[in-house]
Write a protein that holds these residues in place. Structure first.
Motif, short mmCIF file in Angstrom:
data_model
loop_
_atom_site.label_atom_id
_atom_site.label_comp_id
_atom_site.label_asym_id
_atom_site.label_seq_id
_atom_site.Cartn_x
_atom_site.Cartn_y
_atom_site.Cartn_z
N VAL A 149 -4.34 5.45 -5.98
CA VAL A 149 -5.01 6.46 -5.17
C VAL A 149 -5.73 5.85 -3.97
CG1 VAL A 149 -6.80 8.25 -5.18
CG2 VAL A 149 -5.29 7.99 -7.15
N ALA A 150 -6.51 4.81 -4.22
CA ALA A 150 -7.30 4.21 -3.15
C ALA A 150 -7.71 2.81 -3.54
CB ALA A 150 -8.55 5.06 -2.86
N THR A 151 -7.91 1.95 -2.53
CA THR A 151 -8.37 0.59 -2.76
C THR A 151 -9.52 0.26 -1.82
OG1 THR A 151 -6.91 -0.46 -1.12
CG2 THR A 151 -6.00 -0.11 -3.33
N ILE A 152 -10.29 -0.75 -2.21
CA ILE A 152 -11.38 -1.21 -1.36
C ILE A 152 -11.57 -2.70 -1.57
CG2 ILE A 152 -13.19 -0.66 -3.05
CD1 ILE A 152 -14.91 0.23 -0.58
N PRO A 188 -13.94 -6.43 -0.65
CA PRO A 188 -15.35 -6.81 -0.50
C PRO A 188 -15.89 -6.52 0.90
CG PRO A 188 -14.19 -8.51 -1.69
CD PRO A 188 -13.15 -7.53 -1.21
N GLY A 189 -15.02 -6.59 1.90
CA GLY A 189 -15.44 -6.31 3.26
C GLY A 189 -15.52 -4.84 3.58
N GLY A 190 -15.07 -4.00 2.64
CA GLY A 190 -15.15 -2.57 2.84
C GLY A 190 -13.89 -1.93 3.39
N ALA A 191 -12.83 -2.72 3.58
CA ALA A 191 -11.57 -2.14 4.05
C ALA A 191 -10.99 -1.26 2.95
CB ALA A 191 -10.59 -3.25 4.42
N THR A 192 -10.46 -0.13 3.36
CA THR A 192 -9.95 0.85 2.39
C THR A 192 -8.51 1.24 2.72
OG1 THR A 192 -10.83 2.67 3.70
CG2 THR A 192 -12.24 1.80 1.95
N THR A 193 -7.79 1.64 1.68
CA THR A 193 -6.47 2.23 1.84
C THR A 193 -6.39 3.45 0.92
OG1 THR A 193 -5.40 0.95 0.09
CG2 THR A 193 -5.42 -0.03 2.30
N TYR A 194 -5.52 4.37 1.28
CA TYR A 194 -5.37 5.61 0.52
C TYR A 194 -3.91 5.98 0.36
CZ TYR A 194 -10.34 6.15 1.48
OH TYR A 194 -11.69 5.95 1.55
N ALA A 195 -3.61 6.62 -0.76
CA ALA A 195 -2.31 7.24 -0.91
C ALA A 195 -2.20 8.38 0.09
CB ALA A 195 -2.14 7.76 -2.33
N GLU A 196 -0.99 8.61 0.57
CA GLU A 196 -0.78 9.66 1.55
C GLU A 196 -1.23 11.01 1.01
OE1 GLU A 196 0.16 9.15 4.63
OE2 GLU A 196 -0.04 11.30 5.08
N SER A 197 -1.08 11.23 -0.28
CA SER A 197 -1.38 12.52 -0.89
C SER A 197 -2.87 12.85 -0.90
CB SER A 197 -0.84 12.57 -2.32
OG SER A 197 -1.40 11.52 -3.09
N ARG A 252 -5.19 11.15 1.45
CA ARG A 252 -5.84 10.71 2.68
C ARG A 252 -6.47 11.90 3.39
NH1 ARG A 252 -1.79 8.00 4.86
NH2 ARG A 252 -2.39 6.08 3.79
N GLY A 253 -7.71 11.71 3.81
CA GLY A 253 -8.43 12.78 4.49
C GLY A 253 -9.22 13.67 3.54
N ARG A 254 -8.95 13.57 2.24
CA ARG A 254 -9.67 14.37 1.25
C ARG A 254 -10.52 13.51 0.34
NH1 ARG A 254 -6.96 16.97 -2.58
NH2 ARG A 254 -5.16 15.53 -2.58
N PHE A 255 -10.05 12.31 0.02
CA PHE A 255 -10.75 11.40 -0.88
C PHE A 255 -11.36 10.26 -0.09
CE2 PHE A 255 -8.14 12.16 -5.04
CZ PHE A 255 -8.33 13.53 -4.90
N LEU A 279 -15.48 7.28 -6.03
CA LEU A 279 -14.40 8.03 -5.41
C LEU A 279 -14.90 9.46 -5.18
CD1 LEU A 279 -11.43 7.81 -4.47
CD2 LEU A 279 -10.80 8.87 -6.66
N GLN A 280 -15.15 9.78 -3.93
CA GLN A 280 -15.53 11.13 -3.56
C GLN A 280 -14.27 11.93 -3.31
OE1 GLN A 280 -18.66 12.62 -3.30
NE2 GLN A 280 -17.49 14.50 -2.96
N MET A 281 -14.12 13.00 -4.06
CA MET A 281 -12.90 13.81 -3.97
C MET A 281 -13.27 15.20 -3.48
SD MET A 281 -10.97 12.61 -7.47
CE MET A 281 -12.16 13.43 -8.52
N ASN A 282 -12.77 15.55 -2.31
CA ASN A 282 -13.03 16.86 -1.73
C ASN A 282 -11.73 17.66 -1.62
OD1 ASN A 282 -15.75 16.10 -1.33
ND2 ASN A 282 -15.25 15.20 0.67
N SER A 283 -11.87 18.94 -1.42
CA SER A 283 -10.70 19.82 -1.27
C SER A 283 -9.68 19.57 -2.38
CB SER A 283 -10.05 19.60 0.11
OG SER A 283 -10.97 19.84 1.14
#
Length: 115
Positions: free
Chosen positions: A48-51, A53-62, A64-67, A80-84
């Motif tokens: 779903v998402a990664t982070i 130590p430097g704070g860089a993040t990645t998200y699954a396309e499904s 992105r923009g919501r979590f 993990l903040q999950m919106n919408s």
């Protein structure tokens, strides 16, 4: 021995929000990396998402923009903040962290999106 403890799952209506937490217990550590995965029964585990130590993040396309994945300063807790939220977000959410070069998993927390 380090363990990961997740919390924050539950039942929410479509369009609602939840915030998941994952904390290390048992020993004072700092993660080298951390991620949230999710799994529905009978389906493959999905990243779903990664982070980092430097704070860089990645998200699954499904999601992105919501979590949004975040961490505390000591990097021994991740969130993990999950919106919408949508019906298809229903799953067991699992936290994974790299501790001393070894990946460890939490037990998972169930998120159910239903009207």
């Amino acid at each position: 021995q380090v363990q990961l403890v997740e919390s924050g799952g539950g039942l929410v209506q479509p369009g609602g929000s939840l915030r998941l937490s994952c904390a290390a217990s048992g020993r004072l550590v700092s993660f080298r990396a951390a991620a949230w995965h999710r799994q529905l029964q009978g389906k493959e585990r999905e990243l779903v998402a990664t982070i980092t130590p430097g704070g860089a993040t990645t998200y699954a396309e499904s999601v992105r923009g919501r979590f949004s994945i975040s961490r505390n300063h000591a990097f021994n807790q991740v969130y993990l903040q999950m919106n919408s939220l949508q019906l298809e977000d229903t799953a067991v959410y699992l936290c994974k962290a790299n501790v001393f070069g070894r990946d460890i998993w939490g037990q998972g927390t169930l998120v159910t999106v239903s009207s």
